[in-house]
Write a protein that holds these residues in place. Structure first.
Motif, PDB file in Angstrom:
ATOM      1  N   ARG A 176      -7.666   3.236   1.528  1.00 55.91           N
ATOM      2  CA  ARG A 176      -8.809   4.117   2.029  1.00 55.91           C
ATOM      3  C   ARG A 176      -9.769   3.262   2.468  1.00 55.91           C
ATOM      4  O   ARG A 176     -10.865   3.744   3.000  1.00 55.91           O
ATOM      5  N   LEU A 203      -7.102   3.118  -2.587  1.00 61.46           N
ATOM      6  CA  LEU A 203      -6.532   1.837  -2.466  1.00 61.46           C
ATOM      7  C   LEU A 203      -7.489   1.151  -1.574  1.00 61.46           C
ATOM      8  O   LEU A 203      -7.863   1.750  -0.517  1.00 61.46           O
ATOM      9  N   ALA A 220       0.859  -1.113   0.013  1.00 63.80           N
ATOM     10  CA  ALA A 220       0.278   0.054   0.068  1.00 63.80           C
ATOM     11  C   ALA A 220       0.850   1.262   0.187  1.00 63.80           C
ATOM     12  O   ALA A 220       0.517   2.171  -0.834  1.00 63.80           O
ATOM     13  N   GLY A 273      -1.732   3.934   3.721  1.00 68.42           N
ATOM     14  CA  GLY A 273      -2.424   4.621   2.328  1.00 68.42           C
ATOM     15  C   GLY A 273      -3.802   4.006   1.750  1.00 68.42           C
ATOM     16  O   GLY A 273      -4.409   4.634   0.997  1.00 68.42           O
ATOM     17  N   ASN A 278      -2.922   8.557  -7.009  1.00 71.06           N
ATOM     18  CA  ASN A 278      -4.073   9.178  -5.962  1.00 71.06           C
ATOM     19  C   ASN A 278      -5.352   8.143  -6.256  1.00 71.06           C
ATOM     20  O   ASN A 278      -6.147   8.705  -5.514  1.00 71.06           O
ATOM     21  N   SER A 330       0.637   3.759  -3.106  1.00 65.55           N
ATOM     22  CA  SER A 330       0.024   5.026  -2.663  1.00 65.55           C
ATOM     23  C   SER A 330       0.769   6.159  -3.247  1.00 65.55           C
ATOM     24  O   SER A 330       0.547   7.405  -3.684  1.00 65.55           O
TER      25      SER A 330
END
Length: 106
Positions: free
Chosen positions: A79, A50, A39, A77, A47, A43
């Motif tokens: 989301r 993830l 990740a 990173g 953008n 990341s």
């Protein structure tokens, strides 16, 4: 329609993973799904949100470990997370325990 690219190949090294992700970005996916240990690096490449699978592929870790895996993914990173069903709970019809496990991620 949303497009998600999933890279769940344990055998790739970091450079191979990066090459594969860069190739996937050409298709402009809405989400990328990678293991949490990738990740941070992924990341930094994009953008695009993830998503990290937690306890993949068979969901045999305990609740505390799964929560720790989720926190690690978010810290690096991600989301969101995809939580694999804990087979020991589902197989034994312990649905309430499974619901409690999911609530820990809220």
């Amino acid at each position: 329609m949303l497009l998600e690219f999933c890279q769940h190949d344990y055998t790739l090294n970091e450079n191979e993973n990066k090459e594969l992700i860069l190739e996937a970005l050409k298709y402009k996916p809405d989400y990328l799904s990678v293991f949490s240990y990738y990740a941070k690096g992924v990341s930094q490449l994009t953008n695009i949100p993830l998503i990290c699978p937690i306890d993949f592929p068979i969901g045999i870790s305990d609740s505390k470990s799964r929560l720790s895996m989720g926190e690690f993914a978010i810290k690096n990173g991600a989301r969101g997370v995809d939580i694999c069903f804990p087979v020991q709970l589902i197989g034994n019809r312990k649905y309430e325990k499974f619901r409690e496990d999911i609530k820990n991620f809220s």
